[in-house]
Design an enzyme around this catalytic site. Structure first.
Site, mmCIF file in Angstrom:
data_model
loop_
_atom_site.group_PDB
_atom_site.id
_atom_site.type_symbol
_atom_site.label_atom_id
_atom_site.label_comp_id
_atom_site.label_asym_id
_atom_site.label_seq_id
_atom_site.Cartn_x
_atom_site.Cartn_y
_atom_site.Cartn_z
ATOM 1 C CG HIS A 147 -1.937 1.079 1.213
ATOM 2 N ND1 HIS A 147 -3.076 1.032 0.422
ATOM 3 C CD2 HIS A 147 -1.990 2.264 1.868
ATOM 4 C CE1 HIS A 147 -3.786 2.135 0.602
ATOM 5 N NE2 HIS A 147 -3.149 2.903 1.471
ATOM 6 C CG MET B 245 -0.397 11.654 1.979
ATOM 7 S SD MET B 245 -0.073 11.718 3.740
ATOM 8 C CE MET B 245 -0.611 10.084 4.229
ATOM 9 C CG MET C 119 -4.949 10.385 0.651
ATOM 10 S SD MET C 119 -4.061 9.795 2.100
ATOM 11 C CE MET C 119 -2.929 8.665 1.301
ATOM 12 C CG MET D 57 -10.001 6.957 3.577
ATOM 13 S SD MET D 57 -8.428 6.086 3.465
ATOM 14 C CE MET D 57 -7.606 6.620 4.962
ATOM 15 C CG ASP E 20 -5.763 3.227 4.255
ATOM 16 O OD1 ASP E 20 -4.958 2.952 5.163
ATOM 17 O OD2 ASP E 20 -5.501 3.989 3.304
#
Ligand code: DX5
Ligand code: ZN
Length: 216
Positions: free
Chosen positions: A33, A37, A68, A137, A175
């Site tokens: 994973h 960001m 993200m 999330m 997550d």
């Protein structure tokens, strides 16, 4: 099919990245994973293309790249070229989500859609047949090591029902804040894949922790 475990590279030791990648290669983990960001969609900046390319060079398992990032459409091809096997964009970051999902699939990779804790799974009902992975999330995105949000369980149950009703093949991935105390309950609620950062990398034996998370 047994559930998928995806250790989060965000919690790895960046000064010893190759060592941590080899640990994952040699463990029972299924995916890497990889959290990207941008400092705008979330209040943090992680890493970008050069680091993903470096991970790809050594990784022997698929890269599950979680963007993200605002307006991710700008970068889809670059992430595919950097090595993403699954590319996940946020529902909240995409004005034309259907277009974005199909642009990812046109690159020959799997398309994921992430939803923040406040976003209802019902918003995915009309696109669930086009999605390969829904990333639910269970913390507010931006940082590893945060506390799991309990409301996630009922979102998984509702999402499982939407997937069943629409005959979708989408996987449900969780997550944030996944640990030894909640992972079984998440699987029982209907999760297919679990991301684990802090739980894996702050443990004394990360490879054994991955093996423990793989237990039914
Ligand atoms: C958070 C990231 C997560 C994070 C999970 O914004 O999307 O993938 O690495 O870390 P843990 O498992 O420590 O909550
Ligand atoms: Zn993530």
């Amino acid at each position: 099919m047994s559930h998928i475990i995806a250790p989060s590279i965000l919690s790895a030791d960046f000064a010893n990245l190759q060592r941590d990648i080899e640990m994952i290669n040699n463990s029972q983990a299924d995916w890497f994973h990889v959290d990207v960001m941008d400092g705008a969609f979330v209040p943090n900046i992680s890493f970008g293309f050069p680091v993903i390319k470096a991970i790809k060079k050594h990784a022997k398992k698929p890269l599950d790249v979680h963007l993200m990032v605002v307006k991710p459409d700008r970068f889809l091809q670059q992430f595919q070229e950097a090595g993403a096997d699954i590319l996940t964009v946020h529902y909240e970051a995409c004005i034309h989500l259907h277009r974005t999902v199909h642009a990812i699939k046109a690159l020959g990779i799997k398309a994921g859609v992430a939803i923040n804790p406040h976003t209802s799974v019902n918003f995915l009902a009309d696109i669930i047949e086009d999605i390969d992975v829904v990333l639910v999330m269970s913390v507010n995105p931006g940082f590893g090591g945060q506390k799991f949000i309990d409301n996630t369980y009922h979102k998984i149950v509702n999402l499982r029902e939407i997937i069943r009703a629409k005959k979708s093949n989408a996987l449900i991935e969780i997550d944030g804040g996944v640990d030894m105390n909640n992972y079984t309950k998440l699987l029982e609620a209907g999760a297919d894949a679990l991301v684990a950062g802090n739980t894996v990398f702050s443990s004394a034996n990360p490879s054994q922790t991955i093996a423990d998370l793989k237990k039914e």
